[in-house]
Design a protein around this motif. Structure first.
Motif, PDB file in Angstrom:
ATOM      1  N   PRO A 109      24.657  14.598 -39.544  1.00  0.00           N
ATOM      2  CA  PRO A 109      25.156  13.656 -40.541  1.00  0.00           C
ATOM      3  C   PRO A 109      25.093  14.155 -41.983  1.00  0.00           C
ATOM      4  N   LEU A 110      24.077  14.946 -42.340  1.00  0.00           N
ATOM      5  CA  LEU A 110      24.015  15.459 -43.705  1.00  0.00           C
ATOM      6  C   LEU A 110      25.038  16.564 -43.956  1.00  0.00           C
ATOM      7  N   GLY A 111      25.688  17.036 -42.907  1.00  0.00           N
ATOM      8  CA  GLY A 111      26.828  17.937 -43.059  1.00  0.00           C
ATOM      9  C   GLY A 111      26.495  19.356 -43.483  1.00  0.00           C
ATOM     10  N   ARG A 112      25.289  19.810 -43.216  1.00  0.00           N
ATOM     11  CA  ARG A 112      24.921  21.180 -43.578  1.00  0.00           C
ATOM     12  C   ARG A 112      23.694  21.594 -42.788  1.00  0.00           C
ATOM     13  N   GLY A 113      23.416  22.894 -42.811  1.00  0.00           N
ATOM     14  CA  GLY A 113      22.173  23.386 -42.262  1.00  0.00           C
ATOM     15  C   GLY A 113      21.063  23.285 -43.299  1.00  0.00           C
ATOM     16  N   ALA A 114      19.827  23.341 -42.832  1.00  0.00           N
ATOM     17  CA  ALA A 114      18.684  23.245 -43.737  1.00  0.00           C
ATOM     18  C   ALA A 114      18.337  24.598 -44.327  1.00  0.00           C
ATOM     19  N   ASP A 115      17.850  24.583 -45.542  1.00  0.00           N
ATOM     20  CA  ASP A 115      17.197  25.760 -46.097  1.00  0.00           C
ATOM     21  C   ASP A 115      15.796  25.825 -45.487  1.00  0.00           C
ATOM     22  N   PRO A 116      15.286  27.022 -45.175  1.00  0.00           N
ATOM     23  CA  PRO A 116      13.938  27.113 -44.597  1.00  0.00           C
ATOM     24  C   PRO A 116      12.882  26.392 -45.422  1.00  0.00           C
ATOM     25  N   ALA A 117      13.042  26.379 -46.735  1.00  0.00           N
ATOM     26  CA  ALA A 117      12.063  25.716 -47.598  1.00  0.00           C
ATOM     27  C   ALA A 117      11.993  24.218 -47.321  1.00  0.00           C
ATOM     28  N   GLU A 118      13.098  23.614 -46.891  1.00  0.00           N
ATOM     29  CA  GLU A 118      13.089  22.185 -46.593  1.00  0.00           C
ATOM     30  C   GLU A 118      12.248  21.888 -45.355  1.00  0.00           C
ATOM     31  N   ILE A 119      12.266  22.795 -44.398  1.00  0.00           N
ATOM     32  CA  ILE A 119      11.438  22.635 -43.206  1.00  0.00           C
ATOM     33  C   ILE A 119       9.973  22.833 -43.567  1.00  0.00           C
ATOM     34  N   ALA A 120       9.719  23.814 -44.414  1.00  0.00           N
ATOM     35  CA  ALA A 120       8.348  24.092 -44.851  1.00  0.00           C
ATOM     36  C   ALA A 120       7.728  22.884 -45.546  1.00  0.00           C
ATOM     37  N   GLU A 121       8.523  22.139 -46.299  1.00  0.00           N
ATOM     38  CA  GLU A 121       8.011  20.965 -46.996  1.00  0.00           C
ATOM     39  C   GLU A 121       7.442  19.940 -46.007  1.00  0.00           C
ATOM     40  N   ALA A 122       8.121  19.769 -44.888  1.00  0.00           N
ATOM     41  CA  ALA A 122       7.643  18.810 -43.883  1.00  0.00           C
ATOM     42  C   ALA A 122       6.322  19.276 -43.289  1.00  0.00           C
ATOM     43  N   GLY A 145      16.141  20.991 -37.174  1.00  0.00           N
ATOM     44  CA  GLY A 145      17.509  21.123 -36.699  1.00  0.00           C
ATOM     45  C   GLY A 145      18.060  22.472 -37.124  1.00  0.00           C
ATOM     46  N   THR A 146      19.355  22.550 -37.317  1.00  0.00           N
ATOM     47  CA  THR A 146      20.010  23.797 -37.710  1.00  0.00           C
ATOM     48  C   THR A 146      19.439  24.281 -39.038  1.00  0.00           C
ATOM     49  N   THR A 147      18.801  25.426 -39.019  1.00  0.00           N
ATOM     50  CA  THR A 147      18.155  25.974 -40.208  1.00  0.00           C
ATOM     51  C   THR A 147      18.672  27.384 -40.446  1.00  0.00           C
ATOM     52  N   LEU A 148      18.999  27.676 -41.690  1.00  0.00           N
ATOM     53  CA  LEU A 148      19.693  28.922 -42.020  1.00  0.00           C
ATOM     54  C   LEU A 148      18.709  30.082 -42.143  1.00  0.00           C
ATOM     55  N   ALA A 171       7.970  32.409 -43.765  1.00  0.00           N
ATOM     56  CA  ALA A 171       7.846  32.976 -45.111  1.00  0.00           C
ATOM     57  C   ALA A 171       7.967  31.884 -46.164  1.00  0.00           C
ATOM     58  N   ALA A 172       8.908  30.957 -45.959  1.00  0.00           N
ATOM     59  CA  ALA A 172       9.055  29.842 -46.895  1.00  0.00           C
ATOM     60  C   ALA A 172       7.789  28.994 -46.936  1.00  0.00           C
ATOM     61  N   ALA A 173       7.179  28.797 -45.774  1.00  0.00           N
ATOM     62  CA  ALA A 173       5.944  28.017 -45.708  1.00  0.00           C
ATOM     63  C   ALA A 173       4.804  28.726 -46.424  1.00  0.00           C
ATOM     64  N   ALA A 174       4.680  30.026 -46.212  1.00  0.00           N
ATOM     65  CA  ALA A 174       3.607  30.772 -46.872  1.00  0.00           C
ATOM     66  C   ALA A 174       3.738  30.671 -48.393  1.00  0.00           C
ATOM     67  N   ARG A 175       4.951  30.830 -48.898  1.00  0.00           N
ATOM     68  CA  ARG A 175       5.180  30.712 -50.345  1.00  0.00           C
ATOM     69  C   ARG A 175       4.821  29.304 -50.842  1.00  0.00           C
ATOM     70  N   LEU A 176       5.290  28.296 -50.118  1.00  0.00           N
ATOM     71  CA  LEU A 176       5.053  26.911 -50.526  1.00  0.00           C
ATOM     72  C   LEU A 176       3.568  26.566 -50.474  1.00  0.00           C
ATOM     73  N   PHE A 177       2.899  26.942 -49.391  1.00  0.00           N
ATOM     74  CA  PHE A 177       1.480  26.607 -49.258  1.00  0.00           C
ATOM     75  C   PHE A 177       0.688  27.215 -50.407  1.00  0.00           C
ATOM     76  N   ALA A 178       1.031  28.456 -50.777  1.00  0.00           N
ATOM     77  CA  ALA A 178       0.332  29.107 -51.889  1.00  0.00           C
ATOM     78  C   ALA A 178       0.612  28.377 -53.202  1.00  0.00           C
ATOM     79  N   ARG A 179       1.878  27.989 -53.432  1.00  0.00           N
ATOM     80  CA  ARG A 179       2.212  27.238 -54.653  1.00  0.00           C
ATOM     81  C   ARG A 179       1.469  25.917 -54.704  1.00  0.00           C
ATOM     82  N   GLU A 180       1.214  25.351 -53.522  1.00  0.00           N
ATOM     83  CA  GLU A 180       0.532  24.061 -53.451  1.00  0.00           C
ATOM     84  C   GLU A 180      -0.989  24.212 -53.391  1.00  0.00           C
TER      85      GLU A 180
END
Length: 269
Positions: A231-244, A205-208, A37-46
């Motif tokens: 090392p970054l000490g947190r899980g990823a937001d789905p939008a961060e994975i979508a960016e890649a 990695g770990t994605t919320l 869902a994050a990817a679909a939103r991002l792709f449309a914005r882009e």
């Protein structure tokens, strides 16, 4: 543009930045929630026109309406990744709606009951392999044919997992299927690169997402354990994975193919 006596720049105009996926037709599986869902939103914005696919209509409809409300172009279709007819019909629908297919993000997947492999039933093993390995294989076959017949060149990204890159005692069937996806990705990149079709994968990695929420429910404390290894000490937001995924699908990654890009906060560093 000129430079004044004081050394200031004047007469500068704002440079328009072309959207990452401008004029692309994109197909996204597992697009009703999480990373899809994050990817679909991002792709449309882009700038892409997007066809969303998944099994749950209420989720797909909600994301599609959100994209449209924001000014994007999107539609959806129900798809069962384990069903060859359903997968082919879904890819055909993208071409029917938008006239061609340029890019695809094969994100849809299913998880498994966490635990040692000898405690997983054969039926559950078969289901994980059918959706997480056979599904991307079916999708890539249909997508490559559609890209070849319409846009001519394009790009595909498969969603793998950092769990495919190491022993995965918690989710052994899931990890095995995703490691096989890495191999399919490399093989497809070598096979279709000469045609101008790039194929890559991302390994989150770990994605919320809802999937990891379900894992946490079944294995309390697993998220904290995974974050402690990051090392970054947190899980990823789905939008961060979508960016890649968006970058790999874009023309800005035009010389990148056959890679499994770790998007894991450093957990495999």
């Amino acid at each position: 543009m000129t430079i004044t006596a004081e050394g200031r720049l004047v007469g500068m105009t704002n440079t328009m930045i072309t959207p990452l996926l401008a004029d692309k037709v994109a197909f996204v599986t597992g697009a009703g929630r999480g990373i899809g869902a994050a990817a679909a939103r991002l792709f449309a914005r882009e700038g892409a026109r997007v066809l969303l696919a998944a099994r749950t209509e209420t989720q797909l409809k909600a994301v599609t309406e959100e994209i449209r409300a924001a000014g994007g172009t999107a539609d959806y279709v129900l798809c069962d990744l384990a069903d060859p007819t359903s997968v082919q019909a879904t890819v055909d629908r993208a071409v029917e709606l938008y006239g061609r297919l340029d890019i695809a993000f094969n994100n849809g997947a299913t998880s498994q009951q966490p635990g040692p492999m000898d405690q997983l039933s054969e039926a559950d093993f078969d289901h994980v392999i059918s959706v997480n390995l056979k599904g991307p294989w079916l999708a890539m076959n249909a997508e490559i044919a559609a890209i070849r017949a319409t846009a001519g060149t394009g790009a595909i990204v498969n969603n793998s997992s950092v769990g495919s890159l190491m022993a995965n005692p918690w989710l052994p069937a899931y990890g095995a299927a995703k490691r096989a996806v890495n191999s399919l990705t490399a093989s497809a990149a070598a096979t279709y690169g000469p045609e101008g079709i790039r194929v890559n994968a991302i390994a989150p990695g770990t994605t919320l997402t809802e999937m990891i929420d379900d894992w946490e429910t079944k294995s309390p404390g697993i998220v904290e354990q995974l974050v402690a290894q990051t090392p970054l000490g947190r899980g990823a937001d789905p939008a961060e994975i979508a960016e890649a995924a968006a970058w790999l699908l874009s023309d800005r990654a035009s010389y990148v193919t056959g890679v499994v890009l770790q998007v894991d906060g450093g957990s495999r560093a």
